[in-house]
Motif scaffolding. Sequence first.
Motif, PDB file in Angstrom:
ATOM      1  N   GLY C 208       0.881  -1.177   0.000  1.00  0.00           N
ATOM      2  CA  GLY C 208       0.000   0.000   0.000  1.00  0.00           C
ATOM      3  C   GLY C 208       0.912   1.218   0.000  1.00  0.00           C
ATOM      4  O   GLY C 208       1.728   1.382  -0.899  1.00  0.00           O
ATOM      5  N   SER C 209       0.804   2.035   1.042  1.00  0.00           N
ATOM      6  CA  SER C 209       1.729   3.182   1.189  1.00  0.00           C
ATOM      7  C   SER C 209       2.031   3.854  -0.141  1.00  0.00           C
ATOM      8  O   SER C 209       3.140   3.794  -0.646  1.00  0.00           O
ATOM      9  N   HIS C 210       1.049   4.534  -0.651  1.00  0.00           N
ATOM     10  CA  HIS C 210       1.195   5.091  -2.004  1.00  0.00           C
ATOM     11  C   HIS C 210       1.903   6.438  -1.986  1.00  0.00           C
ATOM     12  O   HIS C 210       1.338   7.474  -2.348  1.00  0.00           O
ATOM     13  N   GLY C 212       3.884   9.603  -2.875  1.00  0.00           N
ATOM     14  CA  GLY C 212       3.749  10.358  -4.131  1.00  0.00           C
ATOM     15  C   GLY C 212       2.320  10.871  -4.224  1.00  0.00           C
ATOM     16  O   GLY C 212       2.080  12.039  -4.485  1.00  0.00           O
ATOM     17  N   GLU C 213       1.381   9.963  -3.980  1.00  0.00           N
ATOM     18  CA  GLU C 213      -0.015  10.393  -3.826  1.00  0.00           C
ATOM     19  C   GLU C 213      -0.238  10.711  -2.354  1.00  0.00           C
ATOM     20  O   GLU C 213      -0.853  11.708  -1.995  1.00  0.00           O
ATOM     21  N   ASN C 214       0.226   9.814  -1.491  1.00  0.00           N
ATOM     22  CA  ASN C 214       0.368  10.112  -0.068  1.00  0.00           C
ATOM     23  C   ASN C 214       1.573  11.037   0.028  1.00  0.00           C
ATOM     24  O   ASN C 214       2.701  10.621  -0.179  1.00  0.00           O
ATOM     25  N   VAL C 215       1.294  12.316   0.285  1.00  0.00           N
ATOM     26  CA  VAL C 215       2.394  13.278   0.298  1.00  0.00           C
ATOM     27  C   VAL C 215       2.643  13.771   1.718  1.00  0.00           C
ATOM     28  O   VAL C 215       2.047  14.750   2.165  1.00  0.00           O
ATOM     29  N   HIS C 216       3.454  13.069   2.431  1.00  0.00           N
ATOM     30  CA  HIS C 216       3.977  13.585   3.685  1.00  0.00           C
ATOM     31  C   HIS C 216       5.352  14.128   3.337  1.00  0.00           C
ATOM     32  O   HIS C 216       6.267  13.365   3.006  1.00  0.00           O
ATOM     33  N   ILE C 236       3.725  -3.180  -3.568  1.00  0.00           N
ATOM     34  CA  ILE C 236       2.659  -4.177  -3.518  1.00  0.00           C
ATOM     35  C   ILE C 236       1.350  -3.415  -3.394  1.00  0.00           C
ATOM     36  O   ILE C 236       1.096  -2.768  -2.373  1.00  0.00           O
ATOM     37  N   ASP C 237       0.580  -3.428  -4.445  1.00  0.00           N
ATOM     38  CA  ASP C 237      -0.627  -2.603  -4.465  1.00  0.00           C
ATOM     39  C   ASP C 237      -1.540  -3.134  -5.571  1.00  0.00           C
ATOM     40  O   ASP C 237      -1.073  -3.357  -6.689  1.00  0.00           O
ATOM     41  N   PRO C 238      -2.819  -3.333  -5.281  1.00  0.00           N
ATOM     42  CA  PRO C 238      -3.722  -3.802  -6.339  1.00  0.00           C
ATOM     43  C   PRO C 238      -3.887  -2.779  -7.462  1.00  0.00           C
ATOM     44  O   PRO C 238      -4.462  -3.078  -8.509  1.00  0.00           O
ATOM     45  N   ARG C 239      -3.381  -1.590  -7.218  1.00  0.00           N
ATOM     46  CA  ARG C 239      -3.524  -0.501  -8.166  1.00  0.00           C
ATOM     47  C   ARG C 239      -2.140  -0.037  -8.573  1.00  0.00           C
ATOM     48  O   ARG C 239      -1.219  -0.033  -7.761  1.00  0.00           O
ATOM     49  N   TYR C 240      -2.007   0.343  -9.819  1.00  0.00           N
ATOM     50  CA  TYR C 240      -0.727   0.860 -10.301  1.00  0.00           C
ATOM     51  C   TYR C 240      -0.616   2.306  -9.828  1.00  0.00           C
ATOM     52  O   TYR C 240      -1.014   3.242 -10.522  1.00  0.00           O
ATOM     53  N   SER C 241      -0.112   2.459  -8.617  1.00  0.00           N
ATOM     54  CA  SER C 241      -0.008   3.773  -7.994  1.00  0.00           C
ATOM     55  C   SER C 241       1.138   4.551  -8.639  1.00  0.00           C
ATOM     56  O   SER C 241       1.907   3.999  -9.424  1.00  0.00           O
ATOM     57  N   THR C 242       1.271   5.812  -8.275  1.00  0.00           N
ATOM     58  CA  THR C 242       2.408   6.588  -8.761  1.00  0.00           C
ATOM     59  C   THR C 242       3.708   5.904  -8.338  1.00  0.00           C
ATOM     60  O   THR C 242       4.653   5.797  -9.130  1.00  0.00           O
ATOM     61  N   PRO C 255      -6.431  -7.760  -3.110  1.00  0.00           N
ATOM     62  CA  PRO C 255      -6.599  -6.994  -1.881  1.00  0.00           C
ATOM     63  C   PRO C 255      -6.908  -7.900  -0.687  1.00  0.00           C
ATOM     64  O   PRO C 255      -7.635  -8.885  -0.814  1.00  0.00           O
ATOM     65  N   GLY C 256      -6.335  -7.551   0.429  1.00  0.00           N
ATOM     66  CA  GLY C 256      -6.632  -8.260   1.676  1.00  0.00           C
ATOM     67  C   GLY C 256      -5.759  -9.469   1.933  1.00  0.00           C
ATOM     68  O   GLY C 256      -5.904 -10.136   2.942  1.00  0.00           O
ATOM     69  N   THR C 257      -4.843  -9.770   0.997  1.00  0.00           N
ATOM     70  CA  THR C 257      -4.043 -10.986   1.158  1.00  0.00           C
ATOM     71  C   THR C 257      -2.573 -10.692   1.480  1.00  0.00           C
ATOM     72  O   THR C 257      -1.744 -11.584   1.446  1.00  0.00           O
ATOM     73  N   ASP C 258      -2.283  -9.467   1.813  1.00  0.00           N
ATOM     74  CA  ASP C 258      -0.878  -9.064   2.022  1.00  0.00           C
ATOM     75  C   ASP C 258      -0.128  -9.941   3.033  1.00  0.00           C
ATOM     76  O   ASP C 258       1.053 -10.233   2.865  1.00  0.00           O
ATOM     77  N   MET C 259      -0.863 -10.336   4.065  1.00  0.00           N
ATOM     78  CA  MET C 259      -0.196 -11.115   5.103  1.00  0.00           C
ATOM     79  C   MET C 259       0.344 -12.431   4.555  1.00  0.00           C
ATOM     80  O   MET C 259       1.382 -12.921   5.027  1.00  0.00           O
ATOM     81  N   ILE C 612     -11.724   0.120  -2.569  1.00  0.00           N
ATOM     82  CA  ILE C 612     -10.514   0.578  -1.890  1.00  0.00           C
ATOM     83  C   ILE C 612     -10.355   2.074  -2.155  1.00  0.00           C
ATOM     84  O   ILE C 612     -11.002   2.630  -3.046  1.00  0.00           O
ATOM     85  N   TYR C 613      -9.543   2.716  -1.374  1.00  0.00           N
ATOM     86  CA  TYR C 613      -9.473   4.173  -1.436  1.00  0.00           C
ATOM     87  C   TYR C 613      -8.058   4.621  -1.098  1.00  0.00           C
ATOM     88  O   TYR C 613      -7.241   3.827  -0.625  1.00  0.00           O
ATOM     89  N   GLY C 614      -7.808   5.878  -1.344  1.00  0.00           N
ATOM     90  CA  GLY C 614      -6.471   6.417  -1.064  1.00  0.00           C
ATOM     91  C   GLY C 614      -6.490   7.928  -1.142  1.00  0.00           C
ATOM     92  O   GLY C 614      -7.527   8.549  -0.897  1.00  0.00           O
ATOM     93  N   SER C 616      -5.301  11.805  -2.950  1.00  0.00           N
ATOM     94  CA  SER C 616      -4.840  12.593  -4.086  1.00  0.00           C
ATOM     95  C   SER C 616      -3.699  13.454  -3.558  1.00  0.00           C
ATOM     96  O   SER C 616      -3.789  13.961  -2.447  1.00  0.00           O
ATOM     97  N   PRO C 617      -2.656  13.638  -4.356  1.00  0.00           N
ATOM     98  CA  PRO C 617      -1.546  14.458  -3.854  1.00  0.00           C
ATOM     99  C   PRO C 617      -1.967  15.885  -3.533  1.00  0.00           C
ATOM    100  O   PRO C 617      -1.273  16.573  -2.799  1.00  0.00           O
ATOM    101  N   VAL C 618      -3.073  16.324  -4.066  1.00  0.00           N
ATOM    102  CA  VAL C 618      -3.447  17.726  -3.867  1.00  0.00           C
ATOM    103  C   VAL C 618      -4.617  17.913  -2.904  1.00  0.00           C
ATOM    104  O   VAL C 618      -5.171  19.013  -2.814  1.00  0.00           O
ATOM    105  N   HIS C 619      -5.006  16.867  -2.196  1.00  0.00           N
ATOM    106  CA  HIS C 619      -6.066  17.045  -1.205  1.00  0.00           C
ATOM    107  C   HIS C 619      -5.739  16.322   0.087  1.00  0.00           C
ATOM    108  O   HIS C 619      -5.003  15.336   0.090  1.00  0.00           O
ATOM    109  N   SER C 620      -6.302  16.828   1.184  1.00  0.00           N
ATOM    110  CA  SER C 620      -6.219  16.152   2.467  1.00  0.00           C
ATOM    111  C   SER C 620      -7.635  15.789   2.906  1.00  0.00           C
ATOM    112  O   SER C 620      -8.395  16.676   3.291  1.00  0.00           O
ATOM    113  N   PHE C 621      -7.947  14.527   2.837  1.00  0.00           N
ATOM    114  CA  PHE C 621      -9.254  14.059   3.323  1.00  0.00           C
ATOM    115  C   PHE C 621     -10.360  14.994   2.818  1.00  0.00           C
ATOM    116  O   PHE C 621     -10.378  15.334   1.654  1.00  0.00           O
ATOM    117  N   THR C 622     -11.236  15.394   3.792  1.00  0.00           N
ATOM    118  CA  THR C 622     -12.329  16.292   3.388  1.00  0.00           C
ATOM    119  C   THR C 622     -11.916  17.756   3.486  1.00  0.00           C
ATOM    120  O   THR C 622     -12.549  18.614   2.893  1.00  0.00           O
TER     121      THR C 622
END
Lengths: 184, 322, 735
Positions: C208-210, C212-216, C236-242, C255-259, C612-614, C616-622
């Motif tokens: 997970g830990s995307h 680039g989109e997750n911008v800390h 490791i991500d079901p989605r082709y993240s940045t 999804p859900g099988t990482d362990m 599943i959700y994640g 955007s690099p330009v938004h924080s939650f709501t």
Amino acid sequence: MPRYAMVIDQRRCVGCMACVAACKTENNVPLGSFRTRVVEVVGGEFPNLRMELRSELCNHCENPPCAYNCPTGASYKESDGTVQIKRYKCVGCKACIAACPYEARYIDDKGVADKCSFCEHRIKQGKEPACVATCLGGSRIFGDLDDPNSPVSKILSEVGSSVLLKEAGTNPKVFYIRKLSKLE
Amino acid sequence: MEITITGANELTYPTLHIWNWMVSLYLFLGGVTAGLLIMSAIGNLRARNLRTEEKIDVIKAAMFAPFVLMAGMFFIWLDLERKLNSYWFFLSFSFTSPMSWGGWGLGLILPLSMLYALSVVPEEYRHWLKFDFLKNLSRWLNPHMTALARTVFALGIFLGIYTGILLSVFVARPLWNSSLLPVLFLTSALSTGAALIIIISKKKAAQLFFTKVDIWLISAEIIIIALFFLGHLTSTAPQRESVMPFFSYSHEYFVFGLSFILIAFFFPLALVMKLMHVQEEHHEQISGGSLFRMKLSAYMVLAGGFIIRLAWVYVGQISKLS
Amino acid sequence: MGVTRRDFIKIAGAAVASSGMGACQLTPAALAAQAGSGPAETYVATNCEMCHWCCGLIAKVVDGKVVKLDGNPLHPNSRGKLCARGNSGIGLLYDPDRVKTPLIRTGSRGDGKYKKASWDEALNYVAEKMLSIKKVYGPEAMALFAVGSCSAHLAPLMAAFGSQNFGKPSFAQCRGARDVGYELTYGIIPGAPERVDLAKSKVTVLFGSHLGENVHNSQVQDFAAGIGAQAKLIVIDPRYSTAAGKAAYWLPIKPGTDMALMLAWINIIIKHELYDKEYVEQYTTGFEELKAAVADCTPEWAARETDLPVKQIIETVMEVARYRPNVCIHPGRHASWYGNDVQRSRCLAILTAILGSWGREGGLYLPTKASLKKSQGKEDFPIPEKKPIMDICGYPFASMAGLTNGSTTGLRDATITGKPYPIKGWMVMGTNILKAMPNEKETMDAINNLDLLVTAEVMPLDTAMVSDVILPSASYLEQFDDIGVERGYHLGVTMGRAAVQPLYESKDGYTIARELAKKLGLADYFPWESLEAKIKSQCKLWKIDYDELSKKGFMEMEGTEAPYITAENQPVFKTPSGKIELYSKRLEKAGFDPIPKYTPVEQPKEDYFRLIYGRSPVHSFTRTTNNPLLHDLFKENEVWISAKKAKALGVKHGQYVTLVNQDGVKSNRVKAKVTQRIREDCVYMVHGFSSSSKDLRNAYRKGADDQGLITRYAVDPICGATGMRVNFVKVVKEV
Ligand SMILES: Nc1nc2c(c(=O)[nH]1)N[C@H]1C(S)=C(S)[C@@H](COP(=O)(O)OP(=O)(O)OC[C@H]3O[C@@H](n4cnc5c(=O)[nH]c(N)nc54)[C@H](O)[C@@H]3O)O[C@H]1N2
Ligand SMILES: Nc1nc2c(c(=O)[nH]1)N[C@H]1C(S)=C(S)[C@@H](COP(=O)(O)OP(=O)(O)OC[C@H]3O[C@@H](n4cnc5c(=O)[nH]c(N)nc54)[C@H](O)[C@@H]3O)O[C@H]1N2
Ligand code: SF4
Ligand code: SF4
Ligand code: SF4
Ligand code: SF4
Ligand code: SF4
Ligand SMILES: [Mo]
């Protein structure tokens, strides 16, 4: 006289969009318009994909069709190699916008043609352009092509680079270090 | 390829849309002016020794020209985003900018076309001119009509070509970037000019003359359009792509497909009607139907000319290099 | 109402400059033009609160208006840079839709009818309600949901009032399970900011830990620096993240099988003796038990579970082992995925341990050992008669050592059921609980049981709009930020100054807490008349030059770093055994698996996709969805659907669709992003969109709300965190 240029090291761009946001407030760009953007291109078929992240801005062309087509000389080439706009001369005819193959220009809230200035006002104060200063990936590099020790000259001498739409004959001064991600 | 852009300019994305019908109308009216100037100059030069009665149509055409031009200039001025800065057109000259040439060109053509118009007003109609100084000016200019007509003839050709060059220099817009475009616009300018004269004219002879001229011009126009498409279709990918909106009848491009159909329909039809007209004219008195056909075909040529400007301005903005 | 139609037009009118283009062109300066004017250009150091990373920033103030924000070069979280959201903070400060005055609800809950009130009126209302709740139910019947810098003032207020019922979605719905997993293993959490040494790692592994989109901010800087230094990236991500787009290996896991993958990796590493023997010997306990427990976790088995090729599973773990210990197994941040999240985090912790990368260059570095203790002020809070809900809600590790933010859903359950005791009042600040917690209906049910819901807010977001009282909060640019101690790589001290005075009638968090405290008779706990005064006195105590600190915004204590294990610098593990507990006796004692065991999660039925959700690099939650500058960059979220599935459903790219979940809940319409970039069994969207607040001109009903569709949630039995990726949706074409 310096000859300013930018290098976009695409390998290091992480698509954070900080550059786009910083440019907007630094240069007071109206909503809906942008001086720089980030283009994300994904090719291939699941699960064999590759991605290119490419930030784009005015190329400060050596042969700037925008300036060539400006009827009043509002758009012109500065002695430092950048392409700038004398706002008071602009009639808002939009010829420069039509002429720019890179879609780098827009009309601002005053009706004046505008675009990336390489943050002229900042570089005069010895600062980096705003997008470069805030680039989280360290992907945007700025400097003087005529100075062999500038960061741009250095990286360009080490790594191969290309320019956008070479065939347009504009001779851009924004150079791209490309490397698409490879899947193994 | 999946492309996502963050920070795309509303003005240039997904396609450029800086210019609208106002620019098309300017190009069209500029073309008509060019046509009027050229046609009337030829007419007035040829009819130098005729009676006023017989050359009244070319006189009217000459007098129309500055007004049509002013209308056109009004629309291009309307399109400027910084209208109050317009004077900079005349405080600078840029050799590489067609628009700068155009600015100066229009600045020259407008007064000269006015002088020319005044110079062709015959003695018996000078009372049309409201003010004395105009009457005096007209009287004074009349002897110089020939020189003026030759000048506006040349300027008309410049104007017709210029409206095309304005667009054709943009390497960034593959649809426009063709040396055939100025030729096409010039031909179209001539044919619309002739068409307008047919419409305003009451004289059979003039109508017949300009109809004959128009037959040649329209034929040329059809050939140039065909060559234009052929050239683009066999050129680089961006150029090939650039004409596609004309041939794709998808939802978003429907109007462009339609414009192509209209162009492809109006010109040949106008041509056929004109040919019929010319044939009829040789042995019969002018009939009501014939008159209607003649005027209709002229209107069709005008409409076709305007549609060309509209279509090229809009479709050209869709086209891009990459 | 906070923003009336008339205000809207007035502000819009003032801000919009006309132009021949016909487009409504608002500039950042025009946004700022509403504020008053003051002296010329100044620079003010403070901290960014556009997200939880707390970067240091420098605000450029011209004529009393903030015109530009830059990263504070002295601050370790920003290092002179700000992310897209940080750069757009002016858009929050000058958002015309802000809450401008105190508001008291006049209509029924949720219908948006409020009357303007004075501060006195509003605070009296709140204090009266609080005191009557205290009288009838006891002080514990008040609960606090608070996130961000302002929570620092409300928590003592609430503790002084007599309640320690605190909840933080930014914990229970975020990193809580991860922190418990690492705490159980190492006796210390991986940190926030995470102590990941990404700039130096040779291999970085992201489950997970995307990034680039997750911008800390600083983490992304290090991530890019690592990529620049040719770090191999395994995503490791079901989605082709940045991040996947940058990776050498992308593993599109089911999804859900990482362990299953993690356990197989552990098995392979042990079986092929690729682990760090000395390290394991010296610092861990329970290795033999671990070895035995993972012995059947073969790559073939994992391949079946995860839907990944065996070859890829082996190849990637070989890369990881080859470069150990300079590999970073990222601990993740948002960990509340499937309800087995403590155990999944334990797997990551264990992997890190056997590779020997905790305390090693390129792995996870050690925190500074230096500290600044002594705090000031009255801290003798009353001891609540009734224990905090999180201690008695049935999740034994909900309040692990130092983790005092407990279970948000535990508080919610108590509010609904009245058990173990009733909760009758909620105070909310800095969090939009309606959208942050799973199952909005349950949150509303709880809210409908309350005698008091008071929300202090900058923006009229969802939770505010169902509150009894809304208090206009200053944004971070209008208030001081309390002095704080950062114990990351270095020891550092941070504080922030207000760049401008609070706009409209808004007040800063400290003042709100203090004034409410006065009305509650608790003024003793807030002896300083302003936060600035408090900071000054704390500086005295710590012998720090206030003027220097307030100018710099951050002061690093030199020579306090001790990132890597050396003979002198030995790691400290605050576990019962003093070692890294691969085998957890604490878990065993509480009745849980001492070594993580794989249990499959439910998979979607035909016609359904996992939601599943994640980010955007330009938004924080709501919180940023209405920000004009960020809205301009990303206006509404899209639902990502695999091209193959879309074709079968007849869904075209860009077309609006609705999502209907397993319980029949329908989403707002949302654009389909038809893409190769996602597996066929799931759909993805960015969290935070489709606000229900009509007062948000940009955010109201734009895109789809993932939370609305998250009606099911899987509670982690160990700590009470909620897994939220357990919902299934159908994609329905808009008609
Ligand atoms: N721009 C921006 N950045 C932020 C935030 C923000 O709001 N905006 N918020 C910050 C906060 S508080 C947090 S907690 C973090 C959250 O960000 P992360 O900690 O990175 O969140 P994750 O849930 O780990 O990552 C989301 C990714 O997980 C993938 N995913 C979904 N299900 C699975 C699965 O079963 N297995 C695997 N391996 N991957 C899966 C999704 O496709 C998505 O790409 O972001 C932080 N950074
Ligand atoms: N479905 C779903 N749920 C999630 C997540 C997810 O990805 N999907 N992510 C989870 C994670 S990782 C986290 S960390 C949480 C985050 O959840 P929250 O922390 O609740 O995040 P926001 O939605 O940004 O809400 C913050 C609220 O605080 C307000 N605010 C901001 N600054 C201030 C201030 O200075 N003063 C005051 N008074 N108010 C302020 C904002 O206007 C906004 O209403 O959500 C969790 N919930
Ligand atoms: S990129 Fe466009 S605007 Fe910039 S100099 Fe080149 S042609 Fe002109
Ligand atoms: S819009 Fe302004 S800058 Fe552009 S070509 Fe016209 S006058 Fe020159
Ligand atoms: S150099 Fe300045 S004007 Fe150009 S894109 Fe970067 S920030 Fe914008
Ligand atoms: S700031 Fe740098 S890393 Fe981020 S998107 Fe722009 S160019 Fe890429
Ligand atoms: S990461 Fe971005 S939004 Fe978060 S605190 Fe830092 S600059 Fe602000
Ligand atoms: Mo989070």
